[in-house]
Design a protein around this motif. Sequence first.
Motif, PDB file in Angstrom:
ATOM      1  N   SER A  64     -33.011  41.962 -74.801  1.00  0.00           N
ATOM      2  CA  SER A  64     -34.119  41.020 -74.654  1.00  0.00           C
ATOM      3  C   SER A  64     -34.251  40.178 -75.921  1.00  0.00           C
ATOM      4  O   SER A  64     -33.754  40.538 -76.991  1.00  0.00           O
ATOM      5  N   GLU A  65     -34.946  39.060 -75.784  1.00  0.00           N
ATOM      6  CA  GLU A  65     -35.151  38.188 -76.939  1.00  0.00           C
ATOM      7  C   GLU A  65     -35.984  38.873 -78.013  1.00  0.00           C
ATOM      8  O   GLU A  65     -35.760  38.672 -79.213  1.00  0.00           O
ATOM      9  N   LYS A  66     -36.935  39.705 -77.574  1.00  0.00           N
ATOM     10  CA  LYS A  66     -37.776  40.430 -78.530  1.00  0.00           C
ATOM     11  C   LYS A  66     -36.932  41.377 -79.381  1.00  0.00           C
ATOM     12  O   LYS A  66     -37.097  41.442 -80.608  1.00  0.00           O
ATOM     13  N   ILE A  91     -33.873  42.766 -84.432  1.00  0.00           N
ATOM     14  CA  ILE A  91     -32.601  43.057 -85.104  1.00  0.00           C
ATOM     15  C   ILE A  91     -32.309  42.003 -86.167  1.00  0.00           C
ATOM     16  O   ILE A  91     -31.871  42.328 -87.286  1.00  0.00           O
ATOM     17  N   SER A  92     -32.555  40.741 -85.850  1.00  0.00           N
ATOM     18  CA  SER A  92     -32.298  39.660 -86.800  1.00  0.00           C
ATOM     19  C   SER A  92     -33.162  39.793 -88.049  1.00  0.00           C
ATOM     20  O   SER A  92     -32.707  39.507 -89.161  1.00  0.00           O
ATOM     21  N   LYS A 127     -27.889  35.862 -78.491  1.00  0.00           N
ATOM     22  CA  LYS A 127     -29.019  35.878 -77.574  1.00  0.00           C
ATOM     23  C   LYS A 127     -30.073  34.848 -77.973  1.00  0.00           C
ATOM     24  O   LYS A 127     -30.685  34.188 -77.111  1.00  0.00           O
ATOM     25  N   LEU A 128     -30.265  34.695 -79.273  1.00  0.00           N
ATOM     26  CA  LEU A 128     -31.272  33.762 -79.771  1.00  0.00           C
ATOM     27  C   LEU A 128     -30.746  32.332 -79.863  1.00  0.00           C
ATOM     28  O   LEU A 128     -31.484  31.440 -80.300  1.00  0.00           O
ATOM     29  N   ASN A 129     -29.492  32.147 -79.477  1.00  0.00           N
ATOM     30  CA  ASN A 129     -28.852  30.830 -79.577  1.00  0.00           C
ATOM     31  C   ASN A 129     -28.865  30.292 -80.995  1.00  0.00           C
ATOM     32  O   ASN A 129     -28.904  29.066 -81.224  1.00  0.00           O
TER      33      ASN A 129
END
Length: 218
Positions: free
Chosen positions: A2-4, A9-10, A190-192
């Motif tokens: 998921s984006e969350k 993680i980032s 995922k976050l582009n």
Amino acid sequence: MSEKIANFISILFHPLLLPTYIFGVLFYISPEVIASLQSYQSANVESLIKIGFKENLLFLLFLCTFLMPASVIYYLYKIKIVSTLKMEELATRRIPYFITFLLYLLFGFFLKYKLPILREISLAILSIATCLFLIFIISLYWKISAHLTGIGGAIGLFIAISLKKGADSLFLPIIISIILAGLIGSARLKLNAHNSTQIVAGFVLGFFVSIIAVMLYL
């Protein structure tokens, strides 16, 4: 993913936090690669480490490799030189990268000349500074993943030290770091924030700079 989770993680494995994680691993899992330098194998060195030297040094490293550059980047954001703290746009990355490079370079040379007992640490800091300079140069023309440069550098550092110093205790950190590299890369996709080429390029940059630095200078 998921984006969350990708955002978590980032943030958790932000490039500025990775040096603290790397040195934490070296200090507590494989301390022999720092403490048993041939020219400093003495009871005095060992006693310093036993009475909290590692903890104080790790805090100093956290202060100089995370808090100081992060504070500078936040200041740049407050005075509107940097438009967003995520620095997603290529143009917003250049000044923070260059300033962070200077901070790491100065800190690395300070350790090299003022605390020669910490030769491995100064080498690691200077190799990170080299990565930052290369990222800065690349960012003049193209966007590359600093997250993957960081984790790639960690893996390269662990592998090179393990090979050169025979530190078998680094085997598990190497495996965990490889898994983390996959997670971080997936999160950035995922976050582009990056495409796959930018992610691979970042990893290769960090990995080979660390390998070369350790093999040539350690």
